[in-house]
Design a protein around this motif. Structure first.
Motif, PDB file in Angstrom:
ATOM      1  N   ASP A  22       0.816  -1.210   0.000  1.00 56.82           N
ATOM      2  CA  ASP A  22       0.000   0.000   0.000  1.00 56.82           C
ATOM      3  C   ASP A  22       0.853   1.265   0.000  1.00 56.82           C
ATOM      4  O   ASP A  22       0.492   2.261  -0.633  1.00 56.82           O
ATOM      5  CB  ASP A  22      -0.948   0.001   1.197  1.00 56.82           C
ATOM      6  N   ILE A  23       1.984   1.240   0.700  1.00 60.71           N
ATOM      7  CA  ILE A  23       2.906   2.388   0.679  1.00 60.71           C
ATOM      8  C   ILE A  23       3.389   2.630  -0.740  1.00 60.71           C
ATOM      9  O   ILE A  23       3.422   3.768  -1.224  1.00 60.71           O
ATOM     10  CB  ILE A  23       4.084   2.176   1.653  1.00 60.71           C
ATOM     11  N   GLY A  24       3.765   1.571  -1.420  1.00 58.01           N
ATOM     12  CA  GLY A  24       4.205   1.711  -2.812  1.00 58.01           C
ATOM     13  C   GLY A  24       3.121   2.316  -3.687  1.00 58.01           C
ATOM     14  O   GLY A  24       3.398   3.203  -4.508  1.00 58.01           O
ATOM     15  N   ARG A  25       1.895   1.862  -3.523  1.00 52.78           N
ATOM     16  CA  ARG A  25       0.782   2.408  -4.313  1.00 52.78           C
ATOM     17  C   ARG A  25       0.567   3.890  -4.023  1.00 52.78           C
ATOM     18  O   ARG A  25       0.299   4.683  -4.928  1.00 52.78           O
ATOM     19  CB  ARG A  25      -0.495   1.645  -4.011  1.00 52.78           C
ATOM     20  N   GLU A  26       0.659   4.266  -2.747  1.00 48.58           N
ATOM     21  CA  GLU A  26       0.424   5.663  -2.365  1.00 48.58           C
ATOM     22  C   GLU A  26       1.453   6.613  -2.964  1.00 48.58           C
ATOM     23  O   GLU A  26       1.140   7.778  -3.217  1.00 48.58           O
ATOM     24  CB  GLU A  26       0.400   5.815  -0.843  1.00 48.58           C
ATOM     25  N   GLY A  28       2.809   6.102  -5.848  1.00 44.57           N
ATOM     26  CA  GLY A  28       2.756   5.938  -7.297  1.00 44.57           C
ATOM     27  C   GLY A  28       3.804   4.992  -7.836  1.00 44.57           C
ATOM     28  O   GLY A  28       4.284   5.164  -8.957  1.00 44.57           O
ATOM     29  N   SER A  29       4.166   4.014  -7.064  1.00 51.02           N
ATOM     30  CA  SER A  29       5.212   3.085  -7.474  1.00 51.02           C
ATOM     31  C   SER A  29       4.818   1.677  -7.024  1.00 51.02           C
ATOM     32  O   SER A  29       3.645   1.384  -6.831  1.00 51.02           O
ATOM     33  CB  SER A  29       6.545   3.508  -6.842  1.00 51.02           C
ATOM     34  N   ALA A  30       5.804   0.862  -6.858  1.00 51.15           N
ATOM     35  CA  ALA A  30       5.599  -0.487  -6.325  1.00 51.15           C
ATOM     36  C   ALA A  30       6.578  -0.679  -5.176  1.00 51.15           C
ATOM     37  O   ALA A  30       7.623  -0.039  -5.127  1.00 51.15           O
ATOM     38  CB  ALA A  30       5.847  -1.532  -7.408  1.00 51.15           C
ATOM     39  N   ALA A  31       6.212  -1.539  -4.266  1.00 55.50           N
ATOM     40  CA  ALA A  31       7.104  -1.832  -3.146  1.00 55.50           C
ATOM     41  C   ALA A  31       7.034  -3.322  -2.865  1.00 55.50           C
ATOM     42  O   ALA A  31       5.965  -3.930  -2.933  1.00 55.50           O
ATOM     43  CB  ALA A  31       6.709  -1.034  -1.907  1.00 55.50           C
ATOM     44  N   THR A  32       8.170  -3.887  -2.568  1.00 57.21           N
ATOM     45  CA  THR A  32       8.257  -5.304  -2.242  1.00 57.21           C
ATOM     46  C   THR A  32       9.026  -5.453  -0.955  1.00 57.21           C
ATOM     47  O   THR A  32      10.073  -4.839  -0.766  1.00 57.21           O
ATOM     48  CB  THR A  32       8.996  -6.082  -3.356  1.00 57.21           C
ATOM     49  N   MET A  33       8.509  -6.277  -0.082  1.00 62.93           N
ATOM     50  CA  MET A  33       9.204  -6.538   1.170  1.00 62.93           C
ATOM     51  C   MET A  33      10.253  -7.615   0.918  1.00 62.93           C
ATOM     52  O   MET A  33       9.959  -8.664   0.346  1.00 62.93           O
ATOM     53  CB  MET A  33       8.211  -6.998   2.235  1.00 62.93           C
ATOM     54  N   THR A  34      11.473  -7.349   1.340  1.00 61.84           N
ATOM     55  CA  THR A  34      12.556  -8.304   1.109  1.00 61.84           C
ATOM     56  C   THR A  34      12.962  -9.053   2.367  1.00 61.84           C
ATOM     57  O   THR A  34      13.672 -10.044   2.282  1.00 61.84           O
ATOM     58  CB  THR A  34      13.796  -7.598   0.532  1.00 61.84           C
ATOM     59  N   ALA A  35      12.517  -8.589   3.532  1.00 62.52           N
ATOM     60  CA  ALA A  35      12.860  -9.273   4.776  1.00 62.52           C
ATOM     61  C   ALA A  35      11.843  -8.905   5.841  1.00 62.52           C
ATOM     62  O   ALA A  35      11.243  -7.830   5.812  1.00 62.52           O
ATOM     63  CB  ALA A  35      14.261  -8.878   5.244  1.00 62.52           C
ATOM     64  N   LEU A  36      11.654  -9.820   6.776  1.00 61.48           N
ATOM     65  CA  LEU A  36      10.777  -9.583   7.914  1.00 61.48           C
ATOM     66  C   LEU A  36      11.411 -10.254   9.120  1.00 61.48           C
ATOM     67  O   LEU A  36      11.698 -11.448   9.087  1.00 61.48           O
ATOM     68  CB  LEU A  36       9.383 -10.175   7.667  1.00 61.48           C
ATOM     69  N   ASP A  37      11.659  -9.481  10.154  1.00 62.25           N
ATOM     70  CA  ASP A  37      12.187 -10.016  11.404  1.00 62.25           C
ATOM     71  C   ASP A  37      11.112  -9.864  12.463  1.00 62.25           C
ATOM     72  O   ASP A  37      10.796  -8.755  12.876  1.00 62.25           O
ATOM     73  CB  ASP A  37      13.452  -9.263  11.855  1.00 62.25           C
ATOM     74  N   ARG A  38      10.535 -10.983  12.868  1.00 54.69           N
ATOM     75  CA  ARG A  38       9.524 -10.956  13.928  1.00 54.69           C
ATOM     76  C   ARG A  38      10.283 -11.033  15.248  1.00 54.69           C
ATOM     77  O   ARG A  38      10.964 -12.008  15.522  1.00 54.69           O
ATOM     78  CB  ARG A  38       8.569 -12.134  13.788  1.00 54.69           C
TER      79      ARG A  38
END
Length: 79
Positions: A22-26, A28-38
């Motif tokens: 959604d951040i990427g859309r806002e 005007g681009s695209a965003a991909t998450m590359t890592a997640l540390d829980r």
């Protein structure tokens, strides 16, 4: 490519990947998450985790027992 980090404190059911999309859309681009540390799940933090080298039946069983005691102590404290 642009890159940014984000620290999120959230409850169960939060879809962090969707937030990133959604951040990427806002913007005007695209965003991909590359890592997640829980770092926390419920009452458990990374301090409660077993190191990969400690993954054997005895150490896993001990961790389960410690978890049961922790939960019992917390339930007793709440009563």
């Amino acid at each position: 490519l642009p890159c940014f980090g984000l620290e999120v404190e959230c409850g169960g059911g939060t879809y962090v990947r969707s937030i990133i999309r959604d951040i990427g859309r806002e913007v005007g681009s695209a965003a991909t998450m590359t890592a997640l540390d829980r770092t926390k799940q419920g009452q458990f933090t990374l301090e409660h985790c077993l190191d990969r080298d400690d993954w054997d039946a005895d150490k896993i069983f001990d961790a389960i027992e410690r978890t049961a005691l922790l939960q019992a102590n917390e339930a007793e404290a709440e009563a």
